[in-house]
Design an enzyme around this catalytic site. Structure first.
Site, PDB file in Angstrom:
ATOM      1  N   LYS A 185       0.853  -1.187   0.113  1.00  0.00           N
ATOM      2  CA  LYS A 185      -0.018   0.116   0.053  1.00  0.00           C
ATOM      3  C   LYS A 185       0.966   1.425  -0.042  1.00  0.00           C
ATOM      4  CE  LYS A 185      -3.913   1.915   2.392  1.00  0.00           C
ATOM      5  NZ  LYS A 185      -4.699   1.716   3.696  1.00  0.00           N
TER       6      LYS A 185
ATOM      7  N   HIS B 175      -0.152   4.588   0.143  1.00  0.00           N
ATOM      8  CA  HIS B 175      -0.903   5.717   0.838  1.00  0.00           C
ATOM      9  C   HIS B 175      -1.575   5.405   2.186  1.00  0.00           C
ATOM     10  CE1 HIS B 175      -4.203   3.183  -1.009  1.00  0.00           C
ATOM     11  NE2 HIS B 175      -4.897   3.686  -0.042  1.00  0.00           N
TER      12      HIS B 175
END
Length: 219
Positions: A104, A106
């Site tokens: 991921k 963000h």
């Protein structure tokens, strides 16, 4: 006679249609007199009891760990329910985490959800079964990219004690030879044969075929 947790687990697998007997053609092409389908675990009650058996295995084998790691996807609920059972039944409060299939980029980011791993941390991997060791090979580089952790063991439900297709060693034995990681199982195929012989579960009509299969493919 009070049953051991291993014997109770074997009965649990049979009662929930996870362990069945007959004639099955496995993915490897081998014809086996038994089949294990962990996909038949699908209720909250089953998952709660499953975690209790994993927790018993960890405590029984005195596996040291600070964090349970559940490889996505099957290992995720297993790590969570095992963490709950360790706390509820044994007073052991361990962390847990699991990997994402993609990093991921963000929000909090990272490869793992849950406990963020740190150098020197002792982790226990939790999986359903080990067929080829592929999950372990995929997980180790992810762990190494997160931190210099110490994998103290891997816990699976059943050790088939069966030779790999291209080796005289089982997947469990190969994991130790290749990575130095000891794989613990709640039960082994020999435990299942013993349970049939003792009348703990039905299936005496399959005993000879199971023993013959072990002679040919056993590791």
């Amino acid at each position: 006679m009070e049953l051991t947790y291993k014997q109770r687990f074997i009965k649990f697998m049979v009662e929930n249609g996870v362990l069945t007997f007959g004639e099955f053609t496995l993915k490897s092409g081998r014809k086996a007199p038994y089949f294990i389908n962990t996909g038949n675990y699908k209720t909250g009650a089953q998952l709660a009891r499953l975690g209790e058996y994993y927790a018993e295995c960890i405590v029984d084998n005195k596996i040291e760990g600070e964090t349970l790691v559940g490889p996505a996807y099957k290992g995720i609920p297993l790590a969570v329910t095992t963490a709950v059972a360790l706390f509820n039944n044994h007073g052991k409060d361990l962390n847990y985490c699991f990997d994402r299939k993609e990093v991921k980029d963000h929000g909090e980011g990272g490869m793992f959800v849950g406990k963020q791993l740190t150098d020197g941390e002792k982790v226990i991997l939790i999986e359903d079964v080990m067929t080829s060791g592929k999950a372990l090979r995929e997980m180790l580089p992810k762990l190494e990219s997160a931190a210099n952790v110490q994998v103290t063991g891997m816990v699976i439900s059943v050790d088939r004690q069966e030779k790999a297709l291209n080796s005289d060693l089982s997947a469990v034995q190969e994991a130790y030879k290749e990575f130095g990681i000891k794989v613990y199982s709640i039960v082994t195929m020999q435990d299942i044969i013993d349970a049939i012989e003792r009348g703990i579960i039905e299936g005496k009509q399959y005993l000879e075929k199971m023993k013959e299969y072990r002679k040919v493919y056993g590791a």
